[in-house]
Design an enzyme around this catalytic site. Structure first.
Site, short mmCIF file in Angstrom:
data_model
loop_
_atom_site.label_atom_id
_atom_site.label_comp_id
_atom_site.label_asym_id
_atom_site.label_seq_id
_atom_site.Cartn_x
_atom_site.Cartn_y
_atom_site.Cartn_z
CG HIS A 244 42.29 41.06 31.33
ND1 HIS A 244 41.39 40.04 31.44
CD2 HIS A 244 41.84 42.05 32.15
CE1 HIS A 244 40.44 40.37 32.30
NE2 HIS A 244 40.69 41.59 32.74
CE LYS B 41 34.61 42.41 40.34
NZ LYS B 41 35.49 42.67 39.20
NE ARG C 184 35.98 47.18 30.57
CZ ARG C 184 35.37 46.27 31.33
NH1 ARG C 184 35.13 45.08 30.84
NH2 ARG C 184 35.00 46.56 32.54
CB SER D 261 36.07 38.47 33.17
OG SER D 261 37.39 38.86 32.92
O1 PNS Z 1 39.47 43.16 38.01
P1 PNS Z 1 38.86 43.92 39.15
O2 PNS Z 1 37.94 43.03 39.95
O3 PNS Z 1 38.20 45.20 38.71
O4 PNS Z 1 40.11 44.32 40.12
C1 PNS Z 1 39.90 45.03 41.32
C2 PNS Z 1 41.17 45.08 42.18
C3 PNS Z 1 41.71 43.69 42.45
C4 PNS Z 1 42.23 45.89 41.48
C5 PNS Z 1 40.78 45.80 43.52
O5 PNS Z 1 39.62 45.23 44.03
C6 PNS Z 1 41.88 45.73 44.58
O6 PNS Z 1 42.92 46.31 44.45
N1 PNS Z 1 41.59 45.00 45.66
C7 PNS Z 1 42.50 44.84 46.78
C8 PNS Z 1 41.95 45.52 48.03
C9 PNS Z 1 42.33 46.99 48.06
O7 PNS Z 1 43.48 47.37 48.05
N2 PNS Z 1 41.29 47.88 48.13
C10 PNS Z 1 41.53 49.30 48.22
C11 PNS Z 1 41.44 49.99 46.89
S1 PNS Z 1 39.75 50.34 46.57
#
Ligand code: PNS
Length: 159
Positions: free
Chosen positions: A19, A43, A91, A129
């Protein structure tokens, strides 16, 4: 010229060197980066959002970043922050489907949004992570994967 701000959203449970590599490289393109920690996504997180925010703040002390948590939709958060730029790390090919779906979903919700993908350095290609937590849970040395403060936090969690 107007300052260009981007949001780097994620779970960051916890933040890794992968990150941080993405953050440093995004700062070559954007003037300012807001690292947005998702509060309660799908999660189950090991660290609370406050712990994750504090760990990131500590690990990015001298960088042009702001760190905060958010809940709800990313598009709403972007509106609040008055930006349309999103940064995500990419990745292996296995990330692509998920990232593509998210970028498209966000663009459907808000057509102005642009997602910028930064390819992870080969050094961190394998790093997640989840892997870090698995290693730490089994008392392996994670010093080459996460910053020092995160190492300490993981040790305390799995004591
Ligand atoms: O590190 P991650 O868990 O891959 O991050 C995922 C994240 C936080 C970027 C994604 O889950 C997110 O934006 N969640 C907020 C809800 C949202 O806007 N969902 C619509 C897009 S699919």
């Amino acid at each position: 010229m107007k300052e260009k701000t981007a949001v780097y959203p994620g779970s960051f449970d916890p933040i890794t060197h992968g990150h941080i590599d993405v953050i440093k490289r995004a700062l070559k393109i954007f003037d300012r980066l807001i690292i947005a920690v998702l509060e309660n996504g799908n999660k189950d997180c090991l660290f609370s959002s406050a712990e994750r925010v504090n760990m990131i703040k500590d690990a990015t002390k001298n960088m042009r970043v702001e760190v905060e948590s958010f809940s709800g939709l990313l598009v709403d958060y972007l509106r609040k922050k008055k930006t349309v730029f999103v940064v995500r790390g990419l990745r292996a090919v296995s990330d692509f489907d998920y990232e593509f779906q998210m970028a498209i979903a966000n663009k459907k919700l808000e057509p102005e949004i642009e997602t910028f993908f930064i390819l992870t350095d080969k050094e961190y290609f394998y790093l997640s992570s989840t892997t870090v937590k698995e290693l730490a849970r089994n008392k392996a040395n994670v010093s080459s994967f996460v910053p020092k403060n995160v190492q300490g936090a993981l040790k305390r969690k799995f004591m």
